[in-house]
Design an enzyme around this catalytic site. Sequence first.
Site, mmCIF file in Angstrom:
data_model
loop_
_atom_site.group_PDB
_atom_site.id
_atom_site.type_symbol
_atom_site.label_atom_id
_atom_site.label_comp_id
_atom_site.label_asym_id
_atom_site.label_seq_id
_atom_site.Cartn_x
_atom_site.Cartn_y
_atom_site.Cartn_z
ATOM 1 C CG ASP A 1 -1.988 -1.072 1.165
ATOM 2 O OD1 ASP A 1 -2.376 -1.445 0.039
ATOM 3 O OD2 ASP A 1 -2.422 -1.542 2.224
ATOM 4 C CB THR A 2 3.886 2.261 1.871
ATOM 5 O OG1 THR A 2 4.664 1.076 1.619
ATOM 6 C CG2 THR A 2 3.209 2.141 3.226
#
Length: 290
Positions: free
Chosen positions: A207-208
């Site tokens: 996600d990052t």
Amino acid sequence: PPPVLLAAAGLVSGVLGAHLTASVGGADMPVIITLLNSYSGFALVAEGFTLRNELLTAVGALIGSSGAILSYIMCEAMNRSLSNVIFGGYATPTTSSQADLPRGQHTEIKPEGAAKLLVAAKNVLIVPGFGMATSNAQHAVAELVTQLSSAGVQVRFGIHPVAGRMPGQLNVLLAEAGVPYDVVAEMEEVNPHMEGVDVALVVGANDTVNSGALEDPGSPIAGMPVIQVWRAKHVIFAKRSMGAGYAGADNPVFYKTNTSMLLGDAKASCMGLLEAVREKLGGSQAGANI
């Protein structure tokens, strides 16, 4: 108070805690952990006041304030408010503009191929995630940095503020593995220079580094600042599978033409990558000596 009232209060507290946690999406869980930690501290403060115990009050204040500060830092890093995390976060169904589009084909790579790219690079950025922590791959990554640096490759780390389970977790793991502090940079420091990165090695993060946060307004993580690894010349994902991250959002970076997937356990993949790099550097040094 009577035992019945204590039991009732415990039951109500348990139901409220379960409801609060269950209504929050997986990607927000680190914020909830720090928030609950803050709650426990302030509850200890109340207990200290009730018992007139200064030690309990002081310790509770430290725990409560530290949890509140961590929650604030993580919400700022995700560009969201605490109320949005609790009452209207990733658990809310959203319609992604890319939901009906074909995901495309991903390109897989073996440790030998990834090692060739790393050894030939001049500038390498390593982006660790929670997968590196769970697989305990930080020592293999640290040794990989040592090998590449000895060959003249400039290696840096890019750390997202909410990578891992709380701010600073990955910094601590890298320090424990002996990674020099001066090669560890924050997201804001590495993003402006991403075009100059030859290889971005993502270890256990999803996600990052998800481009959908910037490119897809309907993404569950739309608006969240991310490390923009897709702007590097080549991206290698050391990841267990092609699955989505905690937010449940598919990562378009997996299917970009400059991305290669090194699938498997992060520690095993990094160990295989380390051995392949050693072999290539050993062969290069032997050739230079001849």
